[in-house]
Design an enzyme around this catalytic site. Structure first.
Site, PDB file in Angstrom:
ATOM      1  CG  HIS A 162      -2.051  -0.981   1.092  1.00  0.00           C
ATOM      2  ND1 HIS A 162      -2.526  -1.697   2.167  1.00  0.00           N
ATOM      3  CD2 HIS A 162      -2.794  -1.368   0.026  1.00  0.00           C
ATOM      4  CE1 HIS A 162      -3.519  -2.488   1.764  1.00  0.00           C
ATOM      5  NE2 HIS A 162      -3.703  -2.300   0.474  1.00  0.00           N
ATOM      6  CD  GLU A 165      -0.677   0.105   4.680  1.00  0.00           C
ATOM      7  OE1 GLU A 165      -0.093  -0.986   4.536  1.00  0.00           O
ATOM      8  OE2 GLU A 165      -1.917   0.216   4.809  1.00  0.00           O
ATOM      9  CG  HIS A 306       0.181  -4.366   4.921  1.00  0.00           C
ATOM     10  ND1 HIS A 306      -0.562  -3.883   3.873  1.00  0.00           N
ATOM     11  CD2 HIS A 306       0.658  -5.579   4.511  1.00  0.00           C
ATOM     12  CE1 HIS A 306      -0.540  -4.743   2.871  1.00  0.00           C
ATOM     13  NE2 HIS A 306       0.189  -5.797   3.235  1.00  0.00           N
ATOM     14  CD  GLU A 365      -2.080  -4.050   8.974  1.00  0.00           C
ATOM     15  OE1 GLU A 365      -1.540  -2.926   8.842  1.00  0.00           O
ATOM     16  OE2 GLU A 365      -2.815  -4.564   8.109  1.00  0.00           O
TER      17      GLU A 365
END
Length: 395
Positions: A162, A165, A306, A365
């Site tokens: 992404h 990110e 991420h 994450e």
């Protein structure tokens, strides 16, 4: 650092002279027959730079070697055309200098150009890194895979699926730099010696899956028709801080045939800044390249990095193998992140990897807050991630 072979030299002798593992020298010179060196042949020595030095009054090779804790013969090796018994003030010689500090500085806006510069410097210093081009982005930027190690078990990391990110890329790159430093200086990271990992596993790393998107978030739209198109997709706004997709407005982590149809029903049906899964699975060159890479490398385990939430997703539809739970619990222990087995979100790279290969796959994450996470968090995120990187190598 490059050196020139003399009569009687061997790679084993160079390993002893420069206090390096022999296998790193062999792997830095893949086209060289270690048992048949020829005089004048160029050999690459990892973990060293050759620096230029001007002779001062009172200098001798012996003094220079003693002052710098290097062998006298290392100076002779790098200065084969110099008469060591007749040094002249102001004369330039070469001195081997061991690299003991990072060349990657992650705490900065980290676009594809910065990545390219850091990769070029790492390749110069650590020529045992192998590289493969796994494809190109929409705008033709190379998608680079790094391979480090000799082991049959392949452990894969990737970052920046992404665009917003992008901080995941410098986190990966800084740990890679620390790993390389530990290998060539025979050091430890958090008490673990790194050299045994080099023999046991092969790291496969794609540090930036979505370079066009990252550059868009950091630098704004490109010139030309592609820039005009992406501005239109962003409703005319030049603020791309919320952009997750590739330059064509497709969310690369919603592109995989793992309940893709479920995601497609509830996500945007047109290209845009985020969440559009494409008109069908695997339409984008970046997502295709990552799918093909998984098939080619047959990862033993896979981690996709991420942001944000300080959580680790590790399951998909009950298809994850039993060892995934053991591994994710160790990730949680060393990072403080919370493991989450299932989530109502599909079509991601981790989902597809678990579904198709039935091997441990994880979405990590990093950090917590609003994407893109501010660089003020970088040091904290990096310290949390170190344990996850290490655990992925030893579990």
């Amino acid at each position: 650092m490059d050196i020139s072979v003399r009569r009687g030299d061997t790679l084993w002798y160079y390993a002893s002279m420069f206090n390096l593992p022999l296998r790193l020298i062999i792997d830095s010179n893949p086209r060289i027959n270690p048992n048949a060196l020829t005089i004048g042949q160029t050999i690459r020595i990892p973990g060293y730079r050759s620096i230029s030095y001007q002779i001062q009054r009172g200098d001798t090779f012996w003094k220079l070697a003693t002052d710098r804790n290097i062998t006298l013969d290392a100076l002779y090796l790098l200065n084969q055309n110099i008469n060591a018994n007749n040094l002249q003030i102001g004369q330039s010689i070469s001195i081997p200098s061991r690299v003991t500090s990072r060349v990657v500085f992650g705490k900065q806006a980290y676009d594809s150009s910065t990545l390219g510069q850091d990769l070029a410097e790492l390749f110069r210093i650590y020529p045992f890194i192998r590289t493969e081009s796994i494809g190109r982005s929409i705008m033709g930027k190379e998608l680079t895979e790094l391979l480090i190690g000799r082991g049959s078990q392949v452990v894969h990391w990737n970052g920046s699926f992404h665009a917003q990110e992008w901080i995941t890329t410098p986190v990966i790159m800084m740990f890679l730099n620390d790993y390389l430093l530990s290998l060539t200086n025979q050091g430890a990271i958090r008490g673990l010696q790194m050299n045994p990992f080099y023999d046991r596993i092969t790291l496969s790393i794609v540090p930036m899956v979505n370079p066009d998107g990252v550059d868009l978030v950091i630098n704004g739209p490109p010139s030309g028709p592609r820039g005009e198109e992406v501005l239109e997709l962003n409703n005319g706004s030049t603020d791309f801080s919320g952009w997750r997709a590739n330059i064509r407005g497709v969310d690369l982590n919603n592109q995989y045939p793992a309940k893709w149809d479920v995601e497609a029903e509830r996500k945007p049906d047109q290209p845009g800044p985020r969440d559009f899964p494409g008109y069908q699975p695997l339409t984008e060159p970046e997502s295709i390249a990552m799918a093909e890479l998984a098939g080619n490398r047959q990862f033993a385990k896979m981690l996709t990095f991420h942001t944000q939430g300080k959580v680790i997703f590790w399951g998909f539809e009950g298809l994850e193998p039993p060892e995934s739970e053991t591994i994710v619990n160790e990730f949680a222990r060393v990072s403080g992140y919370r493991p989450i087995q299932y989530v109502d979100s599909f079509a991601g790279y981790k989902d597809w990897f678990i579904q198709d290969y039935r091997r441990p796959g994880f979405t990590v994450e990093l950090g917590k807050g609003t994407n893109p996470l501010p660089l003020i968090q970088f040091d904290e995120i990096y310290q949390e991630a170190i344990g996850i990187f290490l655990a992925s190598m030893y579990m």
